[in-house]
Design a protein around this motif. Structure first.
Motif, PDB file in Angstrom:
ATOM      1  N   GLU A 261      -2.572  70.424  50.076  1.00 44.48           N
ATOM      2  CA  GLU A 261      -2.825  69.872  48.579  1.00 44.48           C
ATOM      3  C   GLU A 261      -4.235  68.932  48.551  1.00 44.48           C
ATOM      4  OE1 GLU A 261       1.111  67.338  48.492  1.00 44.48           O
ATOM      5  OE2 GLU A 261       2.112  69.182  47.406  1.00 44.48           O
TER       6      GLU A 261
ATOM      7  N   GLU B 175      -2.749  72.418  31.041  1.00 40.61           N
ATOM      8  CA  GLU B 175      -3.265  72.910  32.438  1.00 40.61           C
ATOM      9  C   GLU B 175      -4.444  73.096  32.652  1.00 40.61           C
ATOM     10  OE1 GLU B 175       0.219  75.751  34.042  1.00 40.61           O
ATOM     11  OE2 GLU B 175       1.844  73.445  33.398  1.00 40.61           O
TER      12      GLU B 175
ATOM     13  N   ALA C 127      -9.686  59.866  39.144  1.00 41.89           N
ATOM     14  CA  ALA C 127      -9.075  59.611  37.548  1.00 41.89           C
ATOM     15  C   ALA C 127      -9.339  58.286  37.382  1.00 41.89           C
ATOM     16  CB  ALA C 127      -7.734  59.509  38.064  1.00 41.89           C
TER      17      ALA C 127
ATOM     18  N   GLU D   9      -2.300  60.033  33.955  1.00 39.16           N
ATOM     19  CA  GLU D   9      -2.124  60.097  35.298  1.00 39.16           C
ATOM     20  C   GLU D   9      -2.465  61.905  35.076  1.00 39.16           C
ATOM     21  OE1 GLU D   9       1.496  58.583  37.587  1.00 39.16           O
ATOM     22  OE2 GLU D   9       2.016  61.140  37.407  1.00 39.16           O
ATOM     23  N   ILE D  10      -2.792  62.129  36.121  1.00 41.62           N
ATOM     24  CA  ILE D  10      -2.884  63.476  36.547  1.00 41.62           C
ATOM     25  C   ILE D  10      -2.976  63.954  37.951  1.00 41.62           C
ATOM     26  CG2 ILE D  10      -6.005  63.479  37.209  1.00 41.62           C
ATOM     27  CD1 ILE D  10      -6.883  64.629  34.939  1.00 41.62           C
ATOM     28  N   THR D  11      -3.182  65.797  37.211  1.00 43.95           N
ATOM     29  CA  THR D  11      -2.737  66.123  39.379  1.00 43.95           C
ATOM     30  C   THR D  11      -3.620  67.277  39.479  1.00 43.95           C
ATOM     31  OG1 THR D  11      -1.405  68.395  38.186  1.00 43.95           O
ATOM     32  CG2 THR D  11      -0.100  66.524  38.945  1.00 43.95           C
TER      33      THR D  11
ATOM     34  N   THR E 280      -1.976  67.883  43.184  1.00 43.77           N
ATOM     35  CA  THR E 280      -1.101  66.302  44.015  1.00 43.77           C
ATOM     36  C   THR E 280      -1.278  65.482  42.965  1.00 43.77           C
ATOM     37  OG1 THR E 280      -1.818  66.808  46.342  1.00 43.77           O
ATOM     38  CG2 THR E 280      -2.316  64.420  45.636  1.00 43.77           C
ATOM     39  N   THR E 281      -0.520  64.149  42.715  1.00 45.39           N
ATOM     40  CA  THR E 281      -0.947  63.360  41.279  1.00 45.39           C
ATOM     41  C   THR E 281      -1.573  62.196  41.629  1.00 45.39           C
ATOM     42  OG1 THR E 281       1.836  64.253  40.790  1.00 45.39           O
ATOM     43  CG2 THR E 281       0.690  61.677  39.835  1.00 45.39           C
TER      44      THR E 281
ATOM     45  N   SER F  75      -3.042  59.050  39.780  1.00 45.24           N
ATOM     46  CA  SER F  75      -2.851  57.543  38.775  1.00 45.24           C
ATOM     47  C   SER F  75      -4.554  56.984  39.067  1.00 45.24           C
ATOM     48  CB  SER F  75      -2.480  56.779  39.211  1.00 45.24           C
ATOM     49  OG  SER F  75      -2.351  56.156  40.794  1.00 45.24           O
TER      50      SER F  75
ATOM     51  N   ASN G 167      -2.624  68.091  32.954  1.00 41.34           N
ATOM     52  CA  ASN G 167      -2.082  66.724  32.785  1.00 41.34           C
ATOM     53  C   ASN G 167      -0.864  66.732  32.262  1.00 41.34           C
ATOM     54  OD1 ASN G 167      -1.777  64.036  31.388  1.00 41.34           O
ATOM     55  ND2 ASN G 167      -3.176  64.343  29.552  1.00 41.34           N
ATOM     56  N   PRO G 168       0.403  65.509  33.195  1.00 38.96           N
ATOM     57  CA  PRO G 168       1.427  66.401  32.653  1.00 38.96           C
ATOM     58  C   PRO G 168       2.256  65.773  31.687  1.00 38.96           C
ATOM     59  CG  PRO G 168       1.743  64.998  34.789  1.00 38.96           C
ATOM     60  CD  PRO G 168       0.164  65.601  34.393  1.00 38.96           C
ATOM     61  N   GLY G 169       1.413  64.503  31.464  1.00 41.00           N
ATOM     62  CA  GLY G 169       1.179  63.051  30.236  1.00 41.00           C
ATOM     63  C   GLY G 169       1.796  63.196  28.868  1.00 41.00           C
TER      64      GLY G 169
END
Length: 324
Positions: free
Chosen positions: A22, A200, A215, A219-221, A225-226, A228, A246-248
């Motif tokens: 990661e 994604e 970032a 919030e981005i992975t 790994t997340t 902020s 982008n899970p947000g």
């Protein structure tokens, strides 16, 4: 941009790729950008955990701020050696003047790259019409064979490249079939990425590069790994594809930086990049003496004062580099 710390650390920086897994997360530290109202910036490079990503050796992330509250950007004439400066804005405008004679406005989505190898000086001031200032200032270390390169200034407005659920502006290097024409002295990647909610993205990249993702919004992975806002994710060499998501529920934005590991040790103090303590001492003396090495910025009525060099450290700081 200048490093306006009154007691800047003297850093001897090395490099080394990290292993698979990661992304390593680099936390930013807050640094005041001079003046009584001191606009805060978030610095992720250099730091104890990692000094460089490729040839990228300095990253300041600022805003969004209201210049009426923090005084905006008002950095008087200051010197550079051994590096290139990369200015990139998300909001606002900055007026740039340098000793090459360049006079330009830095605007969102447009790259300004200045080369200060042998020596250059410049000033940066946010424009009166700027109501929100938001962007990044990056430095690129010049390799030994080019570290005395002549002064230069380049401007480039990259097109918006459409990607699945995202867009990219490639301002340095090559990504997603888009190549920047801007000249650099080592292979580099620099791109702004904006991802739609839930997007994604998988990007093909050079496996000889190490990469960092800074970032900015949302919030981005990055490789699972997340990250902020203000955090920088790092991945070592050996990856031919990068997974970014982008899970947000709102758009997310980040800067992707990359390059092959920088195989040289550099010394970094204030606004100078060098190879020895003696060079730093000489650069500082030249700046304080008004040497032709740096030239002069054309008079700007009402502009900020020329920055004096901080006092040199009383002792040498031991070399430290990236983890193996």
């Amino acid at each position: 941009m200048s490093n306006v710390e009154t007691e800047p650390a003297e850093l001897a920086c090395g490099t080394g790729p990290c292993g698979p897994g990661e992304a390593e997360v680099l936390e930013a530290r807050s640094v005041p950008l001079g003046g009584p109202r001191a606009m805060p910036v978030w610095r992720t490079l250099p730091q104890r955990k990692r000094s460089l990503i490729g040839a990228w050796c300095f990253a300041d992330h600022y805003g969004p701020v209201d210049p009426a509250v923090h005084g905006g950007m008002s950095v008087g004439p200051h010197p550079h050696t051994g590096l290139q400066t990369v200015s990139w804005l998300f909001d606002g405008e900055i007026e740039h003047r340098d000793s090459l004679g360049s006079h330009a406005i830095v605007r969102p989505g447009e790259l300004n790259l200045m080369t200060g190898g042998h020596g250059i000086c410049h000033e940066e001031v946010s424009t009166p019409q700027t109501t929100t200032l938001h962007g990044v200032q990056l430095w690129v270390a010049l390799p030994d064979e080019h570290r005395n390169a002549a002064r230069d200034f380049q401007h480039y407005a990259p097109p918006i490249t459409a990607l699945p659920g995202a867009t990219a502006r490639v301002f340095l290097g090559t990504l997603a079939g888009e190549t920047s024409p801007v000249r650099t002295y080592t292979p580099l990647l620099g791109a702004e990425l904006t991802l739609e909610p839930g997007a994604e993205l998988t990007l093909d990249v050079d496996p000889g590069f190490e990469h960092g993702l800074l970032a900015d919004l949302g919030e981005i992975t990055f490789a699972g790994t997340t990250l902020s806002r203000t955090r920088l994710g790092y991945l070592g060499t050996g990856r031919s594809r990068l997974a970014i998501a982008n899970p947000g529920p709102e758009p997310a934005r980040a800067l992707l930086l990359g390059g092959p590991p920088f195989g040289e040790e550099i010394l970094m103090w204030w606004n100078f990049l060098a190879r020895s303590h003696q060079e730093i001492v000489a650069f500082r003396a030249d700046w304080e003496a008004g040497s032709d090495r740096f030239g002069a910025v054309a008079a700007h009525p009402g502009g900020p004062a020329r920055l004096p060099a901080p006092a040199l450290p009383a002792v040498r700081i031991k070399p430290r580099g990236n983890p193996a």
